[in-house]
Write a protein that holds these residues in place. Structure first.
Motif, PDB file in Angstrom:
ATOM      1  N   ILE A 401       0.879  -1.167   0.000  1.00 59.92           N
ATOM      2  CA  ILE A 401       0.000   0.000   0.000  1.00 59.92           C
ATOM      3  C   ILE A 401       0.919   1.220   0.000  1.00 59.92           C
ATOM      4  CG2 ILE A 401      -1.790   1.267   1.255  1.00 59.92           C
ATOM      5  CD1 ILE A 401      -2.686  -1.394   2.466  1.00 59.92           C
ATOM      6  N   MET A 402       0.786   2.051  -1.015  1.00 61.17           N
ATOM      7  CA  MET A 402       1.729   3.130  -1.255  1.00 61.17           C
ATOM      8  C   MET A 402       1.229   4.446  -0.669  1.00 61.17           C
ATOM      9  SD  MET A 402       3.925   1.311  -2.873  1.00 61.17           S
ATOM     10  CE  MET A 402       5.096   2.608  -3.366  1.00 61.17           C
ATOM     11  N   ASP A 403       2.176   5.238  -0.152  1.00 61.82           N
ATOM     12  CA  ASP A 403       1.898   6.593   0.320  1.00 61.82           C
ATOM     13  C   ASP A 403       2.406   7.555  -0.744  1.00 61.82           C
ATOM     14  OD1 ASP A 403       1.608   9.005   1.549  1.00 61.82           O
ATOM     15  OD2 ASP A 403       2.868   8.541   3.296  1.00 61.82           O
ATOM     16  N   ALA A 404       1.463   8.145  -1.472  1.00 61.76           N
ATOM     17  CA  ALA A 404       1.837   9.018  -2.595  1.00 61.76           C
ATOM     18  C   ALA A 404       2.111  10.443  -2.149  1.00 61.76           C
ATOM     19  CB  ALA A 404       0.728   9.007  -3.645  1.00 61.76           C
ATOM     20  N   SER A 405       1.975  10.730  -0.856  1.00 59.09           N
ATOM     21  CA  SER A 405       2.301  12.086  -0.399  1.00 59.09           C
ATOM     22  C   SER A 405       3.802  12.315  -0.396  1.00 59.09           C
ATOM     23  CB  SER A 405       1.730  12.323   1.006  1.00 59.09           C
ATOM     24  OG  SER A 405       2.317  11.427   1.934  1.00 59.09           O
ATOM     25  N   ALA A 406       4.569  11.217  -0.364  1.00 57.14           N
ATOM     26  CA  ALA A 406       6.022  11.305  -0.465  1.00 57.14           C
ATOM     27  C   ALA A 406       6.429  11.213  -1.929  1.00 57.14           C
ATOM     28  CB  ALA A 406       6.667  10.183   0.340  1.00 57.14           C
ATOM     29  N   GLN A 407       7.531  11.842  -2.268  1.00 58.79           N
ATOM     30  CA  GLN A 407       8.039  11.801  -3.633  1.00 58.79           C
ATOM     31  C   GLN A 407       9.471  11.290  -3.639  1.00 58.79           C
ATOM     32  OE1 GLN A 407       6.369  12.219  -6.412  1.00 58.79           O
ATOM     33  NE2 GLN A 407       4.471  12.648  -5.253  1.00 58.79           N
ATOM     34  N   PRO A 408       9.729  10.158  -4.307  1.00 57.63           N
ATOM     35  CA  PRO A 408       8.718   9.318  -4.971  1.00 57.63           C
ATOM     36  C   PRO A 408       7.854   8.594  -3.945  1.00 57.63           C
ATOM     37  CG  PRO A 408      10.823   8.198  -4.965  1.00 57.63           C
ATOM     38  CD  PRO A 408      11.082   9.581  -4.383  1.00 57.63           C
ATOM     39  N   GLN A 410       6.255   6.042  -1.404  1.00 56.94           N
ATOM     40  CA  GLN A 410       6.917   5.073  -0.546  1.00 56.94           C
ATOM     41  C   GLN A 410       5.907   3.995  -0.097  1.00 56.94           C
ATOM     42  OE1 GLN A 410      10.279   5.242   0.169  1.00 56.94           O
ATOM     43  NE2 GLN A 410      10.296   6.973  -1.270  1.00 56.94           N
ATOM     44  N   VAL A 411       6.440   2.841   0.264  1.00 59.82           N
ATOM     45  CA  VAL A 411       5.586   1.776   0.804  1.00 59.82           C
ATOM     46  C   VAL A 411       5.156   2.179   2.209  1.00 59.82           C
ATOM     47  CG1 VAL A 411       5.450  -0.637   1.503  1.00 59.82           C
ATOM     48  CG2 VAL A 411       6.704  -0.018  -0.567  1.00 59.82           C
ATOM     49  N   TRP A 412       3.838   2.308   2.397  1.00 55.24           N
ATOM     50  CA  TRP A 412       3.300   2.631   3.723  1.00 55.24           C
ATOM     51  C   TRP A 412       3.190   1.373   4.578  1.00 55.24           C
ATOM     52  CZ3 TRP A 412      -2.043   1.867   5.538  1.00 55.24           C
ATOM     53  CH2 TRP A 412      -2.259   2.438   6.803  1.00 55.24           C
ATOM     54  N   ASN A 451      10.860 -11.892   6.000  1.00 55.83           N
ATOM     55  CA  ASN A 451      11.321 -11.880   4.613  1.00 55.83           C
ATOM     56  C   ASN A 451      11.009 -10.577   3.876  1.00 55.83           C
ATOM     57  OD1 ASN A 451      12.292 -14.527   4.770  1.00 55.83           O
ATOM     58  ND2 ASN A 451      10.278 -15.391   4.299  1.00 55.83           N
ATOM     59  N   ALA A 452      10.411  -9.614   4.568  1.00 51.80           N
ATOM     60  CA  ALA A 452       9.974  -8.394   3.897  1.00 51.80           C
ATOM     61  C   ALA A 452      10.824  -7.197   4.316  1.00 51.80           C
ATOM     62  CB  ALA A 452       8.506  -8.122   4.207  1.00 51.80           C
ATOM     63  N   HIS A 453      10.978  -6.255   3.399  1.00 50.90           N
ATOM     64  CA  HIS A 453      11.731  -5.036   3.682  1.00 50.90           C
ATOM     65  C   HIS A 453      10.926  -4.132   4.616  1.00 50.90           C
ATOM     66  CE1 HIS A 453      14.443  -1.712   3.170  1.00 50.90           C
ATOM     67  NE2 HIS A 453      13.470  -0.934   2.692  1.00 50.90           N
ATOM     68  N   SER A 454       9.600  -4.033   4.366  1.00 53.28           N
ATOM     69  CA  SER A 454       8.737  -3.224   5.219  1.00 53.28           C
ATOM     70  C   SER A 454       8.181  -4.092   6.343  1.00 53.28           C
ATOM     71  CB  SER A 454       7.586  -2.621   4.405  1.00 53.28           C
ATOM     72  OG  SER A 454       6.671  -1.965   5.256  1.00 53.28           O
ATOM     73  N   LYS A 455       8.271  -3.571   7.582  1.00 55.73           N
ATOM     74  CA  LYS A 455       7.785  -4.311   8.738  1.00 55.73           C
ATOM     75  C   LYS A 455       6.392  -3.851   9.170  1.00 55.73           C
ATOM     76  CE  LYS A 455      11.812  -6.344   8.978  1.00 55.73           C
ATOM     77  NZ  LYS A 455      11.992  -7.752   8.586  1.00 55.73           N
ATOM     78  N   ASN A 456       5.784  -2.960   8.396  1.00 52.06           N
ATOM     79  CA  ASN A 456       4.408  -2.539   8.665  1.00 52.06           C
ATOM     80  C   ASN A 456       3.473  -3.400   7.826  1.00 52.06           C
ATOM     81  OD1 ASN A 456       5.603  -0.535  10.186  1.00 52.06           O
ATOM     82  ND2 ASN A 456       5.299   1.067   8.648  1.00 52.06           N
ATOM     83  N   VAL A 457       2.495  -4.062   8.454  1.00 54.78           N
ATOM     84  CA  VAL A 457       1.644  -5.003   7.716  1.00 54.78           C
ATOM     85  C   VAL A 457       0.179  -4.777   8.054  1.00 54.78           C
ATOM     86  CG1 VAL A 457       3.465  -6.755   7.592  1.00 54.78           C
ATOM     87  CG2 VAL A 457       1.815  -6.803   9.475  1.00 54.78           C
ATOM     88  N   ALA A 458      -0.667  -5.206   7.136  1.00 49.93           N
ATOM     89  CA  ALA A 458      -2.121  -5.238   7.330  1.00 49.93           C
ATOM     90  C   ALA A 458      -2.602  -6.639   6.985  1.00 49.93           C
ATOM     91  CB  ALA A 458      -2.808  -4.206   6.457  1.00 49.93           C
ATOM     92  N   ILE A 459      -3.535  -7.169   7.764  1.00 48.99           N
ATOM     93  CA  ILE A 459      -4.087  -8.493   7.472  1.00 48.99           C
ATOM     94  C   ILE A 459      -5.608  -8.414   7.472  1.00 48.99           C
ATOM     95  CG2 ILE A 459      -2.098  -9.680   8.491  1.00 48.99           C
ATOM     96  CD1 ILE A 459      -3.982 -10.416  10.845  1.00 48.99           C
TER      97      ILE A 459
END
Length: 610
Positions: A401-408, A410-412, A451-459
């Motif tokens: 899930i991407m945060d488009a408020s950042a440029q470029p 970023q993965v939220w 195994n993931a770069h981002s440690k923020n998750v949604a289930i």
């Protein structure tokens, strides 16, 4: 008197043969329906038994009169009369008096067409036909719906009847060619009608067997429930007297009611039968002197004398796996089947066998509460490391899930999407059920986060999972673990009631876990969601749910509405199903900055960035 002079042309013979075949096939269908009513335990069975006897006689008499009075159709009507009177003699369920009436009908039409002749061959053929009828009756158990027997008898009847008919017979002028045409018509009628009859009978037998198997446990090779109680009481008393272990395994098929609703009650019965066969197949290999019972409904009990749960765990796991991997189907349609298992053994404090029963049932209920498709032994679930060895291989795929408020952008966070590996297809697929045991889900979260770069998750959570406080506490422990995620969001797939949302959301919010409502504007309307808004942190609008049924303008109107709802209530809003830059350009002006979809990435197994 009208006489039918001359034989038929090939086209007229074909027309009459088709007409006669369809008529007799329809007659057989009606007769089978009446047979079911006569011998199916109905209150009006006596009436239908009389109807079953008299209908062929009356119909045969009408057809015989048609053969007598007809001109070009005389041969067809005569064949129909003979066939209608001949076929019912294969029914072994009728009484001897009813059978005798039917044979008199065959003899009557035979005599009607041969009485004017001077040759004895016709009468000898009639006697032979009656002798065949007696032989069929004496060997009824071997002849019921046997196509070969029917065709042999039909061939004899057709040849014996038509080749011994005198030149002038009951309104017909018969020569060699017409007799040959008549025999050919009769054999075609017999073959095609027999095929139809056999098919209908097979369907009836299959359906009847399924009904019987569901109602009469002995036919599933499982002892009846009454015997179950008596046997286990005796086993219980012996185990206590001898100070020997006694283990009871209770098994309950998951969601059998849903199977009945989606596939029909006969499909549910088929699942019961196949489950019993699967369990018996596993138990037979181990020769444990077990006692196998159908406990009613979708439940089975298995008692194991002189064995503890620890000793039986490999067998219990094999039963579990055999059902989970079993190929269950009904009429060619595959049906996914799982089972919840509860296991217990006789304990010192047990006073009566009902104590053992109740504890086994409580363990089954615990397995259901843990998401079904689970084993619980004396209150303890089979541990996750054990589950991985017996359950199909599951994994969480991740879609950012991407945060488009950042440029470029970023993965939220990563939404974790459950998949299971289909060995037959050699690929990951959607599972049949998302109600996994929470212990297994937590293990899969650990694996995905590692195994993931981002440690923020949604289930995603099903309604049952979200409403279960134990699920909340397990996820909180996962979040607070050193190996757990940095942040966790739960997405509600199905909207719960207000009371459930109020109580459960307090648990999640106290631990810093966010709650989002999934699929607003499509599966979850504003009317369903509005009361829950004070207790959630965000909503997700899934464009992909509407692309096939709504115009772009209509989708944009709905997005605009939900953006206003989110802004008014200080909610996060995520736009799912983004496939092009145009989707982003439209909604950024509405204050939406979180996006998810194939435009950014498809779901994939989590991998650390290089």
């Amino acid at each position: 008197m009208n006489f039918n002079f001359g034989d038929l042309s090939a086209s007229m013979w074909l027309v009459q043969t088709v007409a006669a075949t369809f008529f007799t096939a329809g007659f057989v269908g009606i007769e089978l329906y009446i047979w079911r009513r006569a011998f199916g335990g109905q209150r009006d069975a006596t009436f239908f038994r009389w109807l079953l006897t008299l209908m062929p006689l009356a119909t045969g008499a009408i057809m015989a009169y048609g053969g007598y009075a007809g001109f070009m159709d005389g041969m067809m009507f005569t064949n129909m009369a003979l066939f209608i009177l001949l076929v019912p003699i294969f029914d072994e369920q009728i009484a001897i008096g009813e059978y005798a009436l039917r044979m008199l009908g065959v003899a009557g039409i035979w005599w009607m067409h041969h009485a004017s002749g001077q040759s004895a061959w016709g009468y000898l053929a009639m006697v032979a036909m009656l002798g065949i009828g007696i032989a069929i009756r004496l060997r009824a158990d071997e002849n019921r719906n046997r196509s070969r027997t029917l065709m042999i008898v039909a061939a004899f009847a057709g040849i014996a009847f038509w080749y011994t008919v005198p030149p002038l017979a009951a309104g017909l002028r018969v020569d060699g060619r017409l007799a040959t045409q008549a025999v050919g018509m009769f054999l075609v009628m017999a073959a095609l009608t027999d095929f139809f009859w056999s098919w209908q009978w097979q369907q009836f037998q299959t359906h009847q067997q399924l009904k019987d198997l569901a109602a009469y446990d002995k036919l599933t090779n499982a002892t009846t429930y009454q015997q179950d109680q008596a046997d286990i009481t005796a086993l219980f008393e012996k185990a206590q007297a001898d100070h020997q272990p006694l283990t009871l395994m209770a098994l309950d098929i998951d969601r059998l009611r849903k199977i009945n609703q989606e596939f029909g009650h006969l499909a549910g019965n088929a699942v019961l039968i196949q489950t019993a066969e699967t369990l018996l197949g596993v138990l037979k290999k181990h020769d444990l002197h077990e006692h196998f019972y159908r406990a009613g409904g979708e439940a089975f009990n298995v008692a194991f004398p002189n064995a503890s749960p620890d000793q039986l765990l490999p067998v219990i796991r094999e039963c579990f796996q055999a059902i989970h991997d079993g190929q269950f189907s009904y009429e060619g349609v595959a049906i996914p089947v799982t089972a919840s298992i509860g296991v217990t053994e006789v304990q010192v404090g047990d006073g009566v066998a009902d104590d053992l029963y109740k504890r086994a049932d409580d363990n089954v209920y615990a397995s259901k509460q843990r998401g079904r498709d689970t084993i619980t032994i004396d209150g303890a679930p089979v541990q996750a490391n054990e589950m991985r060895s017996i359950a199909p291989k599951y994994a969480f795929f991740a879609q950012p899930i991407m945060d488009a408020s950042a440029q470029p952008p970023q993965v939220w966070c990563n939404e974790l999407l459950l998949r299971t590996y289909d060995i037959a297809q050699g690929r990951w697929v959607l599972p049949n059920s998302f109600d996994l045991a929470i212990d297994l889900q937590v293990q899969l979260i650990y694996q995905a986060v590692a195994n993931a770069h981002s440690k923020n998750v949604a289930i995603n959570l099903t309604l049952a999972q979200f409403a279960d406080p134990q699920t909340a506490y397990a996820l909180i422990a996962c979040l607070q673990s050193h190996d757990g995620p940095d942040a966790l969001t739960v997405e509600i797939v199905d909207v719960p009631d207000l009371a459930t949302t109020r109580s459960i959301s307090a648990i999640y919010r106290a631990a810093g876990i966010q709650i989002h409502i999934d699929d607003v504007g499509s599966d979850n309307s504003f009317e369903l969601v509005q009361q829950l808004i004070p207790y959630v942190d965000g909503v997700k609008f899934a464009m992909q749910n509407l692309r096939q049924t709504e115009s772009t303008q209509r989708i944009q109107e709905r997005i605009r509405f939900w953006a206003e709802v989110a802004q008014k209530n200080s909610l996060q809003i995520i736009l799912e199903g983004v496939e092009a830059q145009a989707d982003i350009d439209f909604v950024e002006a509405l204050g939406i900055h979180y996006f998810q979809g194939y435009f950014f990435a498809k779901p994939a197994l989590p991998q650390l960035a290089a």
